[in-house]
Write a protein that holds these residues in place. Sequence first.
Motif, PDB file in Angstrom:
ATOM      1  N   GLY A 172      74.056 -20.664  68.339  1.00  0.00           N
ATOM      2  CA  GLY A 172      72.759 -20.189  67.884  1.00  0.00           C
ATOM      3  C   GLY A 172      71.989 -21.285  67.162  1.00  0.00           C
ATOM      4  N   SER A 173      72.707 -22.100  66.386  1.00  0.00           N
ATOM      5  CA  SER A 173      72.046 -23.199  65.671  1.00  0.00           C
ATOM      6  C   SER A 173      71.361 -24.125  66.666  1.00  0.00           C
ATOM      7  CB  SER A 173      73.075 -24.007  64.871  1.00  0.00           C
ATOM      8  OG  SER A 173      73.829 -23.167  64.044  1.00  0.00           O
TER       9      SER A 173
ATOM     10  N   ASP B 234      64.182 -15.427  66.228  1.00  0.00           N
ATOM     11  CA  ASP B 234      65.612 -15.747  66.227  1.00  0.00           C
ATOM     12  C   ASP B 234      66.372 -14.433  66.373  1.00  0.00           C
ATOM     13  OD1 ASP B 234      68.250 -16.216  65.581  1.00  0.00           O
ATOM     14  OD2 ASP B 234      67.823 -17.528  63.881  1.00  0.00           O
TER      15      ASP B 234
HETATM   16  C1  LIG Z   1      70.098 -15.037  63.043  1.00  0.00           C
HETATM   17  C2  LIG Z   1      71.041 -16.186  63.258  1.00  0.00           C
HETATM   18  N1  LIG Z   1      70.555 -17.355  63.685  1.00  0.00           N
HETATM   19  C3  LIG Z   1      71.347 -18.420  63.916  1.00  0.00           C
HETATM   20  C4  LIG Z   1      72.713 -18.328  63.719  1.00  0.00           C
HETATM   21  C5  LIG Z   1      73.586 -19.531  63.986  1.00  0.00           C
HETATM   22  O1  LIG Z   1      74.383 -19.293  65.106  1.00  0.00           O
HETATM   23  P1  LIG Z   1      75.721 -20.140  65.336  1.00  0.00           P
HETATM   24  O2  LIG Z   1      76.666 -19.780  64.252  1.00  0.00           O
HETATM   25  O3  LIG Z   1      76.175 -19.710  66.700  1.00  0.00           O
HETATM   26  O4  LIG Z   1      75.326 -21.581  65.309  1.00  0.00           O
HETATM   27  C6  LIG Z   1      73.277 -17.131  63.277  1.00  0.00           C
HETATM   28  C7  LIG Z   1      74.725 -17.003  63.040  1.00  0.00           C
HETATM   29  O5  LIG Z   1      75.195 -16.133  62.400  1.00  0.00           O
HETATM   30  C8  LIG Z   1      72.410 -16.024  63.043  1.00  0.00           C
HETATM   31  O6  LIG Z   1      72.891 -14.856  62.621  1.00  0.00           O
END
Ligand SMILES: Cc1ncc(COP(=O)(O)O)c(C=O)c1O
Length: 429
Positions: free
Chosen positions: A100-101, A233
């Motif tokens: 997600g990042s 997001d």
């Molecule tokens: C809303 C949101 N954005 C971004 C992320 C980041 O995702 P990742 O941990 O897969 O990098 C998260 C992770 O919990 C999230 O909840």
Amino acid sequence: MIPAPATAPSRTALPVAAWAKGPYIYDADGNDYLDGSSGVLNVNVGHAHPKVLQAIEAQLGQLTFVHRTQFRNDPALRLTERLLAIAPAKTAAVEYSNSGSEANECALRLAFAYQHRRGKAQRTVILSEEPSYHGMTAGALSITGSPNKRDPSVEPLLGAGVHRVLVRPRPGRRRATHEEWGQALLGVGPSKVAAIVIEPLGGASSGAAPIDIDTMHWLRRETRNNGIVLIADEVMSGFGRTGRWWACDHSSIAPDILTSGKGVTGGYTSLAVTMISEKVTAAIAEPLGPIALGHTMSANPLACAAANAVLSVIEDEALLSNAAKTGTLLTEALQALCDRYPTLLSDQSGIGLMRALHIDAGQPADTNKRIIAAAKESGLVLCTAGIGTTTNSVLVAPPLNSTPELIDELANRLDKALAAVAGIRADNA
Ligand SMILES: Cc1ncc(COP(=O)(O)O)c(C=O)c1O
């Protein structure tokens, strides 16, 4: 060996997970845990789902990696077609990454490139909200509004590329309304803003607190009128978690860019997506051609095969409507617990199967952690959320294929945990 710093969190007290099936995880001592948070809201179709395992095994024997600059691959082609069919209106392209990042990093780069190519390079500000969580990579963390995820020692790095402005809700509110967004936008000057990044339904930061529908509409209208990219997001809230494909669907808005991850593969492999509207895609393609995006493992056939299988399970087992239906049962069960423990819990919130119990502001700051520890003792896994007394909460989000019986069992185990924290017996509370 380098000794761990004295301040490093100890994970030695955590049980060792041995195996998992459906909504249960079993530890090395044979204890069972109901996975009441679907991992971290990613194991959306449960553990060891036979159809997903079958698809992954078949793909393992056929093709696990080709680089996207050297070959196309069938699972990725099929996945893109399927994602475009369920994506918000006017989505024209999908970019793949591993987390997600990274999906948010990609969205930020696209937003800056969109502005630059329209001759608006002076637009370098990103507006985001506190509370919010957008990831652990430098750009994603720099737009995150969670003081507890940030440390002064990382600030120089975070300040380097992105000029962020955090929008804060009024005291006592969990989410900002269009009034706070409006003030922030005017304060910065709309002509300096490249993008507004929102979590339509907050996750680990605000504890399943939604942006109200009027504010969602205001954000869509103002960003469109002012040439600002609206990024939603949905890393946590996407892929059916709320009973619809996207949390944005509940307010009928289509962002310019939507990011998601987690549930796309149900936790079976790593994959994340950045879905890009026609408007942004067209601006990026002209006049300089596409910008460099992607990573070594982007759109790899194994992860895409897992995602295709998870999407098939969601469709074949009607899990969107099941999440909406069992979400109503979960809401009722959580409300009953709020009524039963009024000094411990203030209320509950969420959409579909992405819900949270909010801790009463008069309770000590670590109460959500104590509830989670007690839940573990009662055989229930949950996640913490919140960045302060208004948002301190416990995320409750069982898999999308939960049954009414599972919701009952979750509520019973949670009742025991709450009774233990409240210092009373659950059966005569
Ligand atoms: C809303 C949101 N954005 C971004 C992320 C980041 O995702 P990742 O941990 O897969 O990098 C998260 C992770 O919990 C999230 O909840």
